[in-house]
Enzyme design. Structure first.
Site, PDB file in Angstrom:
ATOM      1  N   HIS A  74      33.818  40.429  50.832  1.00 49.42           N
ATOM      2  CA  HIS A  74      34.056  41.489  51.820  1.00 49.42           C
ATOM      3  C   HIS A  74      32.768  42.127  52.312  1.00 49.42           C
ATOM      4  O   HIS A  74      32.750  42.735  53.373  1.00 49.42           O
ATOM      5  CB  HIS A  74      35.057  42.528  51.294  1.00 49.42           C
ATOM      6  CG  HIS A  74      34.477  43.588  50.421  1.00 49.42           C
ATOM      7  ND1 HIS A  74      34.522  43.540  49.054  1.00 49.42           N
ATOM      8  CD2 HIS A  74      33.839  44.744  50.731  1.00 49.42           C
ATOM      9  CE1 HIS A  74      33.937  44.629  48.568  1.00 49.42           C
ATOM     10  NE2 HIS A  74      33.512  45.367  49.558  1.00 49.42           N
ATOM     11  N   ASP A 127      37.333  37.581  46.138  1.00 50.29           N
ATOM     12  CA  ASP A 127      36.282  38.367  46.794  1.00 50.29           C
ATOM     13  C   ASP A 127      34.902  37.921  46.309  1.00 50.29           C
ATOM     14  O   ASP A 127      34.255  38.591  45.505  1.00 50.29           O
ATOM     15  CB  ASP A 127      36.524  39.855  46.499  1.00 50.29           C
ATOM     16  CG  ASP A 127      35.736  40.766  47.408  1.00 50.29           C
ATOM     17  OD1 ASP A 127      35.098  40.262  48.359  1.00 50.29           O
ATOM     18  OD2 ASP A 127      35.758  41.992  47.171  1.00 50.29           O
ATOM     19  N   SER A 223      29.606  47.493  46.013  1.00 52.61           N
ATOM     20  CA  SER A 223      30.289  46.209  46.093  1.00 52.61           C
ATOM     21  C   SER A 223      29.358  45.020  46.000  1.00 52.61           C
ATOM     22  O   SER A 223      28.255  45.040  46.548  1.00 52.61           O
ATOM     23  CB  SER A 223      31.055  46.108  47.408  1.00 52.61           C
ATOM     24  OG  SER A 223      32.264  46.787  47.274  1.00 52.61           O
TER      25      SER A 223
HETATM   26  N1  ARG Z   1      34.671  48.405  48.291  1.00 55.91           N
HETATM   27  C1  ARG Z   1      33.556  49.136  47.821  1.00 55.91           C
HETATM   28  C2  ARG Z   1      32.302  48.612  48.464  1.00 55.91           C
HETATM   29  O1  ARG Z   1      32.405  47.935  49.449  1.00 55.91           O
HETATM   30  C3  ARG Z   1      33.496  49.167  46.329  1.00 55.91           C
HETATM   31  C4  ARG Z   1      34.573  50.004  45.801  1.00 55.91           C
HETATM   32  C5  ARG Z   1      34.632  50.040  44.331  1.00 55.91           C
HETATM   33  N2  ARG Z   1      35.475  51.124  44.010  1.00 55.91           N
HETATM   34  C6  ARG Z   1      35.755  51.546  42.789  1.00 55.91           C
HETATM   35  N3  ARG Z   1      36.483  52.578  42.654  1.00 55.91           N
HETATM   36  N4  ARG Z   1      35.313  50.907  41.730  1.00 55.91           N
HETATM   37  O2  ARG Z   1      31.218  48.992  48.137  1.00 55.91           O
END
Ligand code: ARG
Length: 268
Positions: A74, A127, A223
């Site tokens: 992503h 992912d 992420s």
């Molecule tokens: N989707 C987020 C990113 O793109 C990471 C989210 C992780 N969230 C969590 N509560 N561990 O950076």
């Protein structure tokens, strides 16, 4: 497209205060770490898309071979980049830089990018992406814990690393930070995420980690970065509802799911 999930590219190694009024996004703390201690923690960056501040960091990544970096699929999505990744001319992997607001280390161009074509942005399954460097680096890579490794056991202490949002409100770190979380039972995430707007927990390809009552967690911008147990990679930061919220643990791409693809890319 659902704007909510894994997508908002900014992380925050977080330590929430569960009792605070704004507990759902209230991320504080985490501990600064030196990249020399965790040389396999890398940043993905683009000045064009994210500006020159903080080296243009937008996601994390992990050096798993001398010329192989893994990250979240992503991170290379249009939702994060604003355009297809093929149109980001200055995508870089930042290796060995302690402070993203300064120099040091190296900014490397990927020679090859593979984004899992099976990545499902609805469930967040699959992912993962693999970036191959133009030439090997000397920085120490981290081994991926194989399937059935004891490192995946619930109850293990794990460390997550990133340069993401430290507040849940877009206060990104300049220095690499880490937070201690626990590997949680699959059942905890299966209960939390049976098929939500943010994703669906799939135990075969995902790993659940956090603090049962909320607290320390990864956040936006983390992420693609590493979750480590006993010196082995067990996960990549992928998604979650909010950050550090009680009842909403962090969900990671299970690192063993990377093994077939990483081997296929000739990582050593
Ligand atoms: N989707 C987020 C990113 O793109 C990471 C989210 C992780 N969230 C969590 N509560 N561990 O950076």
């Amino acid at each position: 497209m659902r704007p909510s999930h894994a997508v908002f590219g900014a992380l925050a190694l977080a330590f929430t205060v569960p009792t605070a009024a704004t507990a759902d996004e209230s991320v504080v703390g985490g501990t600064p770490v030196r990249v020399s201690q965790s040389p396999w923690a890398v940043a993905l960056a683009s000045h064009d898309r994210f500006g020159a501040a903080r080296s243009g960091q937008f996601c994390g990544g992990v050096l798993v071979g001398s010329s192989t970096v893994v990250t979240a699929a992503h991170c290379l999505s249009r939702e994060v980049l604003g355009v297809p990744w093929q149109q980001v001319g200055d995508l870089r992997i930042v290796i060995g830089r302690d402070n993203l607001s300064r120099g040091g280390g190296q900014e490397l161009k990927p020679a090859k990018i593979w984004v899992n074509p099976a990545y499902d942005s609805w469930t967040n399954e699959g992912d993962m992406a693999v970036l191959t460097l133009q030439k090997p680096v000397r920085n120490r890579p981290i081994p991926i814990a194989p399937h059935e490794d004891t490192a995946y056991r619930a109850g293990n202490a794990a460390t997550v690393y990133g340069w993401g949002d430290m507040t849940g409100e877009g206060t990104y770190a300049s220095r690499l930070r880490s937070a201690e979380v626990n590997v949680l039972e699959d059942a905890v995430c299966a209960r939390a995420y049976p098929g939500n707007a943010d994703g669906t927990y799939k135990p075969e390809s995902m790993l659940c980690a956090g603090e049962p009552g909320g607290g320390r967690d990864a956040c936006q911008g983390d992420s693609g970065g590493p979750l480590v147990v006993h010196g082995r990679l067990v996960g990549l930061v992928s998604w979650g509802t909010g950050c550090g919220k009680a009842g909403s643990p962090g969900v990671y791409t299970r690192a063993s799911a990377l093994l077939p693809v990483v081997t296929g890319h000739g990582a050593g």
